[in-house]
Scaffold this motif. Structure first.
Motif, mmCIF file in Angstrom:
data_model
loop_
_atom_site.group_PDB
_atom_site.id
_atom_site.type_symbol
_atom_site.label_atom_id
_atom_site.label_comp_id
_atom_site.label_asym_id
_atom_site.label_seq_id
_atom_site.Cartn_x
_atom_site.Cartn_y
_atom_site.Cartn_z
ATOM 1 N N HIS A 207 -36.563 -6.274 11.222
ATOM 2 C CA HIS A 207 -37.773 -6.986 11.640
ATOM 3 C C HIS A 207 -37.530 -8.501 11.581
ATOM 4 O O HIS A 207 -38.155 -9.258 12.313
ATOM 5 N N ASP B 236 -42.839 -1.410 14.302
ATOM 6 C CA ASP B 236 -43.463 -0.343 13.525
ATOM 7 C C ASP B 236 -44.728 0.096 14.261
ATOM 8 O O ASP B 236 -45.585 -0.724 14.581
ATOM 9 N N HIS C 160 -40.830 3.385 12.359
ATOM 10 C CA HIS C 160 -39.871 2.318 12.646
ATOM 11 C C HIS C 160 -38.925 2.667 13.807
ATOM 12 O O HIS C 160 -38.221 3.676 13.763
HETATM 13 ZN ZN LIG Z 1 -40.022 -1.109 10.493
#
Ligand SMILES: [Zn+2]
Length: 307
Positions: free
Chosen positions: A228, A235, A286
């Protein structure tokens, strides 16, 4: 503690080995003095590049498969290889150099904390769906050479932020890195998902209340940067998420991913994303842009998750 000591000892041994071996040429001959390195430049033709590599670079089949995946995934950023002292192979990409194989035998944790490029491909990502249970510590794509991604996507939070663009993703606007085709890939996923939702409207809930994209942060409980941080992971809906840290350890053994919709996983995989659901240490909301992992898996043919 013993494990850690063994790793450091091994690293020191390799350092000594390099010093005593000295320089080497790329030709399949004994190391020659006076030559410190050889370069192999990539000009966009993967087969021609692979043919240019001498056998002296080591396990040619494995090196070729990984180099092919990197060149396919990052055709503009992958620059080639270089050999240095001791004939150590370095991968050149985005202006950086990264150790291909440090020759160390590593535990699972050591591979996560001190990976080389080869370690990123240790577990073969399964492209068949659905995935049920997975064997212990099977985490394809969870090993990342951090410096490699810093070179590709930006070396600091502000550098990554400057490379991020807004992407319309299924009704939300999210920030994603424009480098290496990541933002374009996410746009393509969104187009495919809209087709899925047109057929199966009930699945749209997975892309509602998105839990985030770009966020410069360490992975919970580690010193490693999450992807990220690079603006290359998304997500989905937290309400639909299962995360290994929220489970009792014994539940990891029996956790099944079969109820997760294949259509969503496949829309992401088609455009170079891996799913965190395909890890023993699962993170089902994710998805992460890792075209080299997908390219490597495609090259190996239909891959089923091991049991
Ligand atoms: Zn994630």
């Amino acid at each position: 503690m013993a494990r850690r000591t063994r790793f450091l000892h091994a690293a020191a041994a390799v350092g000594l080995g390099l010093a005593s071996l000295g320089a080497a040429t790329p030709a399949p001959t004994a190391p020659a003095s006076g030559s410190s390195s050889a370069r192999f430049d990539f000009h966009g033709d993967v087969p021609a590049f692979l043919r240019s590599l001498p056998d002296s670079l080591g396990n040619k089949a494995q090196l070729s498969a990984i180099v092919s995946a990197l060149a396919t995934a990052y055709p503009k950023e992958f620059q080639g290889l270089e050999t240095g002292p001791g004939n150590r192979v370095m991968v050149r990409a985005a202006g950086g150099k990264f150790v291909f194989d440090d020759s160390l035998s590593k535990t699972f944790e050591e591979r996560l904390d001190h990976p080389d490029i080869e370690d990123m491909f240790h577990d073969l990502y399964p492209l068949t769906n659905p995935t049920d249970r997975l064997p212990r510590d099977f985490d394809p794509g969870r090993v990342r050479v951090e410096d490699f991604f810093l070179a590709l996507y930006g070396a600091s939070e502000s550098a990554v932020a400057a490379n991020c663009v807004e992407v319309d993703f299924c009704g939300s606007s999210v920030k994603f890195n424009k480098r290496c085709g990541a933002a374009d890939a996410l746009r393509a996923v969104a187009v495919d998902l809209e087709k899925v939702f047109a057929q199966k409207p009930a699945l749209r809930v997975y892309v509602q209340k998105l839990a985030g994209t770009f966020n410069w942060r360490k992975i919970a409980g580690t010193k490693r940067l999450s992807n990220h941080s690079f603006g290359t992971a998304i997500d989905l809906n937290l309400d639909k998420a299962a995360y290994w840290r929220w489970q009792k350890p014994e539940q990891l053994e029996t956790f099944s991913r079969k109820d997760w919709p294949n259509e969503i996983v496949e829309a992401f995989e088609r455009h170079g994303f891996i799913w965190g659901g395909k890890w023993w240490h699962f993170d089902t909301m994710h998805f992460e842009y890792r075209p080299e992992i997908i390219a490597y898996a495609r090259d190996k043919g239909p891959t089923v998750a091991p049991r």
